[in-house]
Write a protein that holds these residues in place. Sequence first.
Motif, PDB file in Angstrom:
ATOM      1  N   HIS A  46      38.702  40.702  54.735  1.00 34.45           N
ATOM      2  CA  HIS A  46      38.377  41.072  53.358  1.00 34.45           C
ATOM      3  C   HIS A  46      37.149  40.367  52.794  1.00 34.45           C
ATOM      4  CE1 HIS A  46      42.285  43.030  53.191  1.00 34.45           C
ATOM      5  NE2 HIS A  46      42.876  41.904  53.544  1.00 34.45           N
ATOM      6  N   GLY A  47      36.632  39.385  53.499  1.00 37.12           N
ATOM      7  CA  GLY A  47      35.574  38.558  52.922  1.00 37.12           C
ATOM      8  C   GLY A  47      34.236  38.671  53.606  1.00 37.12           C
ATOM      9  N   GLY A  48      33.958  39.820  54.220  1.00 32.40           N
ATOM     10  CA  GLY A  48      32.653  40.012  54.823  1.00 32.40           C
ATOM     11  C   GLY A  48      32.590  39.721  56.300  1.00 32.40           C
ATOM     12  N   GLY A  49      33.723  39.432  56.929  1.00 33.71           N
ATOM     13  CA  GLY A  49      33.745  39.268  58.376  1.00 33.71           C
ATOM     14  C   GLY A  49      33.512  37.869  58.881  1.00 33.71           C
ATOM     15  N   THR A 109      36.650  32.501  42.328  1.00 32.19           N
ATOM     16  CA  THR A 109      36.079  33.736  42.853  1.00 32.19           C
ATOM     17  C   THR A 109      35.060  34.289  41.882  1.00 32.19           C
ATOM     18  OG1 THR A 109      36.647  35.885  43.838  1.00 32.19           O
ATOM     19  CG2 THR A 109      37.836  35.260  41.843  1.00 32.19           C
ATOM     20  N   GLY A 110      34.022  34.922  42.430  1.00 31.01           N
ATOM     21  CA  GLY A 110      32.967  35.497  41.607  1.00 31.01           C
ATOM     22  C   GLY A 110      32.062  36.364  42.470  1.00 31.01           C
ATOM     23  N   PRO A 111      30.963  36.856  41.886  1.00 36.08           N
ATOM     24  CA  PRO A 111      30.063  37.740  42.636  1.00 36.08           C
ATOM     25  C   PRO A 111      29.492  37.098  43.894  1.00 36.08           C
ATOM     26  CG  PRO A 111      29.565  37.798  40.290  1.00 36.08           C
ATOM     27  CD  PRO A 111      30.535  36.680  40.489  1.00 36.08           C
ATOM     28  N   GLU A 112      29.380  35.763  43.891  1.00 38.32           N
ATOM     29  CA  GLU A 112      28.773  35.082  45.032  1.00 38.32           C
ATOM     30  C   GLU A 112      29.764  34.844  46.166  1.00 38.32           C
ATOM     31  OE1 GLU A 112      30.922  32.103  42.703  1.00 38.32           O
ATOM     32  OE2 GLU A 112      29.583  33.770  42.169  1.00 38.32           O
ATOM     33  N   GLY A 113      31.069  35.036  45.909  1.00 40.02           N
ATOM     34  CA  GLY A 113      32.060  34.832  46.956  1.00 40.02           C
ATOM     35  C   GLY A 113      33.303  34.150  46.427  1.00 40.02           C
ATOM     36  N   THR A 114      34.175  33.759  47.355  1.00 41.16           N
ATOM     37  CA  THR A 114      35.465  33.165  46.996  1.00 41.16           C
ATOM     38  C   THR A 114      35.676  31.870  47.766  1.00 41.16           C
ATOM     39  OG1 THR A 114      36.486  35.290  46.448  1.00 41.16           O
ATOM     40  CG2 THR A 114      37.976  33.506  47.077  1.00 41.16           C
ATOM     41  N   THR A 115      36.215  30.864  47.078  1.00 40.26           N
ATOM     42  CA  THR A 115      36.624  29.608  47.690  1.00 40.26           C
ATOM     43  C   THR A 115      38.113  29.423  47.427  1.00 40.26           C
ATOM     44  OG1 THR A 115      34.456  28.598  47.328  1.00 40.26           O
ATOM     45  CG2 THR A 115      36.296  27.112  47.748  1.00 40.26           C
ATOM     46  N   ILE A 116      38.881  29.174  48.483  1.00 39.32           N
ATOM     47  CA  ILE A 116      40.300  28.887  48.364  1.00 39.32           C
ATOM     48  C   ILE A 116      40.554  27.523  48.996  1.00 39.32           C
ATOM     49  CG2 ILE A 116      42.647  29.600  48.932  1.00 39.32           C
ATOM     50  CD1 ILE A 116      41.650  32.473  49.021  1.00 39.32           C
ATOM     51  N   ARG A 117      41.191  26.641  48.230  1.00 37.42           N
ATOM     52  CA  ARG A 117      41.417  25.278  48.676  1.00 37.42           C
ATOM     53  C   ARG A 117      42.906  24.965  48.646  1.00 37.42           C
ATOM     54  NH1 ARG A 117      37.621  20.816  45.923  1.00 37.42           N
ATOM     55  NH2 ARG A 117      36.119  22.072  47.138  1.00 37.42           N
ATOM     56  N   LYS A 132      32.237  35.475  51.514  1.00 35.05           N
ATOM     57  CA  LYS A 132      31.422  36.280  50.599  1.00 35.05           C
ATOM     58  C   LYS A 132      32.229  37.347  49.859  1.00 35.05           C
ATOM     59  CE  LYS A 132      27.552  34.241  51.603  1.00 35.05           C
ATOM     60  NZ  LYS A 132      26.878  33.377  50.590  1.00 35.05           N
ATOM     61  N   GLY A 133      33.542  37.358  50.055  1.00 32.73           N
ATOM     62  CA  GLY A 133      34.374  38.341  49.370  1.00 32.73           C
ATOM     63  C   GLY A 133      34.664  37.933  47.937  1.00 32.73           C
ATOM     64  N   ARG A 134      35.308  38.837  47.207  1.00 38.17           N
ATOM     65  CA  ARG A 134      35.684  38.564  45.824  1.00 38.17           C
ATOM     66  C   ARG A 134      37.108  39.034  45.579  1.00 38.17           C
ATOM     67  NH1 ARG A 134      32.309  40.081  40.277  1.00 38.17           N
ATOM     68  NH2 ARG A 134      33.654  38.850  38.863  1.00 38.17           N
ATOM     69  N   LEU A 135      37.934  38.152  45.019  1.00 38.16           N
ATOM     70  CA  LEU A 135      39.295  38.515  44.655  1.00 38.16           C
ATOM     71  C   LEU A 135      39.260  39.255  43.323  1.00 38.16           C
ATOM     72  CD1 LEU A 135      41.441  35.347  45.485  1.00 38.16           C
ATOM     73  CD2 LEU A 135      41.652  37.604  46.510  1.00 38.16           C
TER      74      LEU A 135
END
Length: 319
Positions: free
Chosen positions: A246-249, A306-314, A269-272
């Motif tokens: 889901h996040g650009g591969g 999450t935002g247009p630039e991508g997603t971070t999950i910690r 690089k994906g967005r939730l």
Amino acid sequence: MTTATHPVEPFVHPALFYADTDQYLAGTVSFIRAGLAAGEPVAVAVPGENLALIQDALGADGDSVRFLDMRDAGRNPGRIIPGVLRAFADQQAPGRRVRIIGEPIWAGRSPDEYPACAQHEALINAAFQGREVTILCPYDTSRLDERVLADAHATHPVVIPAGSAAEVVSTAYDPDGVVDRYNLPLPPAPAPGAGPEVFGTAFAEDSLSAVRHLATDHGARLGLTGTALENLALITAELTTNSVVHGGGAGALTVWPQDGYVLCEVRDKGRLVDPLAGRRPPAREQRGGRGLLLVNLLSDLVRVHTGPEGTTIRSYLGR
């Protein structure tokens, strides 16, 4: 504020403000007894010290109440909707109103935990829209700061002022605004190679298995053992697979120690676009869609930006 009338929406979500033990018990015990008198299933999920107060006040009436220590069951705020609230409500017979006390915010929640707590309180409203459920959320006005109390007005459509039994409409109600406001960029992870305790690597579909093993090996070096180490392996697998699908591969993984935890972060690089992703139990017939839910259920804390630039999950795992 104006006095609340009986809501048209079947879901009811008041905040109970209390300044001392007497106010706490007056609000919570009367809520429980009213539910029992109406034949409603009742669950209480509050910190252990408050759980003991309620149990003592109820006496034998508490025998039919489900009690949970929120310090354990709700350590990760992202776990509370699927693992506590929905877990109880979904077990009940259809068409039967359910009554729950949930106290996810207490003095001592860390600055890392609080944004996830505020978002949780806001998302309850969407998660239970249309359900015959009442969830009462207590807030300690003597120990919580003004920002927390202001957020409670924004996440609850009605509030019960300290020392009162009357519900009043919250003119500050804005749950979507709270979700957006706490969608904060996370503090930067340490750069891979910054020290022997920091492991980081890029990954793509062909390296998923290798990355999971490398992350697990590093977690063991940082002191994770047993179930916690197994959880790190599962969390790494779910987050990196989600990035590929889901996040650009592709994405980037970092694992490092911080304040007694091992942190596992995945960026892509994906967005939730669904704020309830990972907080909604999937339908039995649904295929997939359980990755982030599993991460929430296994972690001591999950933070997301999450935002247009991508997603971070910690993900945080206690050592």
